[in-house]
Design an enzyme around this catalytic site. Structure first.
Site, PDB file in Angstrom:
ATOM      1  N   TRP A   1      -0.437  64.776  -8.005  1.00 53.84           N
ATOM      2  CA  TRP A   1       0.409  65.714  -8.737  1.00 53.84           C
ATOM      3  C   TRP A   1       1.729  64.940  -8.870  1.00 53.84           C
ATOM      4  O   TRP A   1       2.344  64.649  -7.830  1.00 53.84           O
ATOM      5  CB  TRP A   1       0.749  66.905  -7.892  1.00 53.84           C
ATOM      6  CG  TRP A   1      -0.123  68.089  -7.694  1.00 53.84           C
ATOM      7  CD1 TRP A   1       0.307  69.375  -7.762  1.00 53.84           C
ATOM      8  CD2 TRP A   1      -1.516  68.186  -7.325  1.00 53.84           C
ATOM      9  NE1 TRP A   1      -0.728  70.245  -7.475  1.00 53.84           N
ATOM     10  CE2 TRP A   1      -1.856  69.537  -7.212  1.00 53.84           C
ATOM     11  CE3 TRP A   1      -2.522  67.239  -7.100  1.00 53.84           C
ATOM     12  CZ2 TRP A   1      -3.130  69.977  -6.875  1.00 53.84           C
ATOM     13  CZ3 TRP A   1      -3.789  67.675  -6.761  1.00 53.84           C
ATOM     14  CH2 TRP A   1      -4.077  69.025  -6.664  1.00 53.84           C
TER      15      TRP A   1
ATOM     16  N   TYR B   1       5.369  65.264 -10.194  1.00 57.37           N
ATOM     17  CA  TYR B   1       6.332  66.173 -10.799  1.00 57.37           C
ATOM     18  C   TYR B   1       7.741  65.595 -10.673  1.00 57.37           C
ATOM     19  O   TYR B   1       8.256  65.451  -9.558  1.00 57.37           O
ATOM     20  CB  TYR B   1       6.291  67.547 -10.085  1.00 57.37           C
ATOM     21  CG  TYR B   1       5.018  68.340 -10.272  1.00 57.37           C
ATOM     22  CD1 TYR B   1       4.033  67.960 -11.188  1.00 57.37           C
ATOM     23  CD2 TYR B   1       4.796  69.507  -9.537  1.00 57.37           C
ATOM     24  CE1 TYR B   1       2.880  68.712 -11.359  1.00 57.37           C
ATOM     25  CE2 TYR B   1       3.642  70.270  -9.710  1.00 57.37           C
ATOM     26  CZ  TYR B   1       2.689  69.865 -10.613  1.00 57.37           C
ATOM     27  OH  TYR B   1       1.545  70.618 -10.779  1.00 57.37           O
TER      28      TYR B   1
ATOM     29  N   LYS C   1      -1.896  64.692 -12.283  1.00 55.46           N
ATOM     30  CA  LYS C   1      -1.635  66.053 -12.762  1.00 55.46           C
ATOM     31  C   LYS C   1      -0.169  66.147 -13.171  1.00 55.46           C
ATOM     32  O   LYS C   1       0.726  65.817 -12.390  1.00 55.46           O
ATOM     33  CB  LYS C   1      -1.949  67.037 -11.628  1.00 55.46           C
ATOM     34  CG  LYS C   1      -1.667  68.479 -11.968  1.00 55.46           C
ATOM     35  CD  LYS C   1      -2.238  69.417 -10.926  1.00 55.46           C
ATOM     36  CE  LYS C   1      -1.676  70.809 -11.080  1.00 55.46           C
ATOM     37  NZ  LYS C   1      -2.227  71.767 -10.142  1.00 55.46           N
TER      38      LYS C   1
ATOM     39  N   GLY D   1       1.579  76.294 -14.847  1.00 55.46           N
ATOM     40  CA  GLY D   1       2.917  76.887 -14.743  1.00 55.46           C
ATOM     41  C   GLY D   1       2.857  78.393 -14.638  1.00 55.46           C
ATOM     42  O   GLY D   1       1.784  78.968 -14.393  1.00 55.46           O
TER      43      GLY D   1
HETATM   44  P1  FBP Z   1      -0.104  76.710 -11.620  1.00 58.81           P
HETATM   45  O1  FBP Z   1      -1.122  76.464 -12.697  1.00 58.81           O
HETATM   46  O2  FBP Z   1      -0.202  78.095 -11.065  1.00 58.81           O
HETATM   47  O3  FBP Z   1       1.283  76.348 -12.090  1.00 58.81           O
HETATM   48  O4  FBP Z   1      -0.488  75.736 -10.440  1.00 58.81           O
HETATM   49  C1  FBP Z   1      -0.274  74.355 -10.540  1.00 58.81           C
HETATM   50  C2  FBP Z   1       0.521  73.856  -9.363  1.00 58.81           C
HETATM   51  O5  FBP Z   1       0.649  72.465  -9.409  1.00 58.81           O
HETATM   52  C3  FBP Z   1      -0.061  74.271  -8.021  1.00 58.81           C
HETATM   53  O6  FBP Z   1      -1.046  73.378  -7.586  1.00 58.81           O
HETATM   54  C4  FBP Z   1       1.154  74.353  -7.181  1.00 58.81           C
HETATM   55  O7  FBP Z   1       1.076  75.290  -6.167  1.00 58.81           O
HETATM   56  C5  FBP Z   1       2.219  74.799  -8.122  1.00 58.81           C
HETATM   57  O8  FBP Z   1       1.828  74.403  -9.411  1.00 58.81           O
HETATM   58  C6  FBP Z   1       3.558  74.231  -7.759  1.00 58.81           C
HETATM   59  O9  FBP Z   1       4.485  74.661  -8.694  1.00 58.81           O
HETATM   60  P2  FBP Z   1       6.028  74.273  -8.543  1.00 58.81           P
HETATM   61  O10 FBP Z   1       6.083  72.842  -8.123  1.00 58.81           O
HETATM   62  O11 FBP Z   1       6.585  74.498  -9.906  1.00 58.81           O
HETATM   63  O12 FBP Z   1       6.582  75.173  -7.508  1.00 58.81           O
END
Ligand code: FBP
Length: 250
Positions: free
Chosen positions: A142, A144, A175, A202
């Site tokens: 993941w 981000y 991801k 999201g």
């Molecule tokens: P969603 O589709 O509900 O956004 O889930 C994806 C995800 O990556 C989850 O695996 C994780 O819990 C969540 O988003 C984290 O979201 P954020 O970093 O925005 O708090």
């Protein structure tokens, strides 16, 4: 490196159901129904998701139900609660060996690219990737972009950067958070090279919007989705899963 990626993908495409929000956001995300991991497993099974994403605690406590469902399991190896403020850091809380014992077909790990702590997460990821790949397990990152340093950078540039980091650090699947611009997404998928790209869902949005995002990711050659709230907060999650499948495997 040969991994078991075909266990969690079909014809190079994937539809994963994510359920680690209880740790990431707290039960504020849940209602009486979807607070129960068994409800989510039913959706994964009936909706024919390629895999379900749990943290180790749920994988342990509901192991009987998971086995019975036959839905492949992806275990998230790190996580963080969202109460502490400041630069984001997601600590490892489960090892690759534990994940294997729990029956995982793949492991996942979050890196907050741009956070003051991204060197620590990169280092932790590198160890995980080495062990997991030695054992033939698929590795999902993941990635981000988060933290102060990302605030003045363009979202489009950061999305492609996240995708490229996924390739460079050895993830089989990366991801990403989709910024809503299809051209930017196409560049991100290109930047990821042979690393497959899935997008997160999201916050819950309306079904039409959400399905457009699914269409976008497969339209630009991405692998699919790894979503949670947009599915298990839906009034008809299994019905929605059928629509998603039609878009992904057109
Ligand atoms: P969603 O589709 O509900 O956004 O889930 C994806 C995800 O990556 C989850 O695996 C994780 O819990 C969540 O988003 C984290 O979201 P954020 O970093 O925005 O708090």
């Amino acid at each position: 490196m040969k991994t078991n990626i075909s266990k969690i993908m079909k014809n190079g495409k994937a539809m994963f159901l994510a359920y680690d929000q209880g740790l990431e956001h707290g039960p504020v995300e849940f209602n009486d129904e979807n607070v129960d991991p068994r409800y989510i497993l039913e959706i994964a099974k009936k909706g024919k998701f390629n895999a379900i994403i749990f943290q180790k605690g749920i994988a342990e406590k509901y192991s009987k139900e998971i086995k019975k469902s036959k839905v492949p399991l992806i275990i998230k190896l790190n996580g963080k609660a969202n109460i502490r403020q400041g630069e984001p850091m997601s600590e490892q809380i489960c090892s690759v060996d534990e994940a294997i014992k729990l029956g995982a077909s793949a492991v996942g790990y979050t890196i907050y690219l741009g956070s003051e702590f991204d060197p620590l997460m990169m280092k932790e990821f590198a160890k995980i990737e080495e062990v997991a790949h030695k054992k033939g397990l698929t590795v999902i990152a993941w990635i981000y972009p988060r933290g102060k340093a990302t605030l003045n950078r363009k979202k489009s540039e950061l999305m492609a950067y996240a995708a490229r980091v996924g390739l460079e650090i050895g993830a089989d699947i990366v991801k990403l958070e989709y910024n809503g611009n299809k051209k930017d997404l196409a560049w991100a998928v290109k930047s990821a090279g042979k690393t497959k790209v899935v997008i997160a869902g999201g916050v819950k949005t309306d079904e039409k919007n959400f399905l457009k995002e699914v269409k976008d990711i497969v339209g630009v050659g991405g692998a699919g989705i790894a979503v949670g709230r947009n599915v298990w907060k839906s009034k008809d999650p299994v019905g929605l899963a059928k629509k998603i499948k039609k878009v992904i495997w057109r």
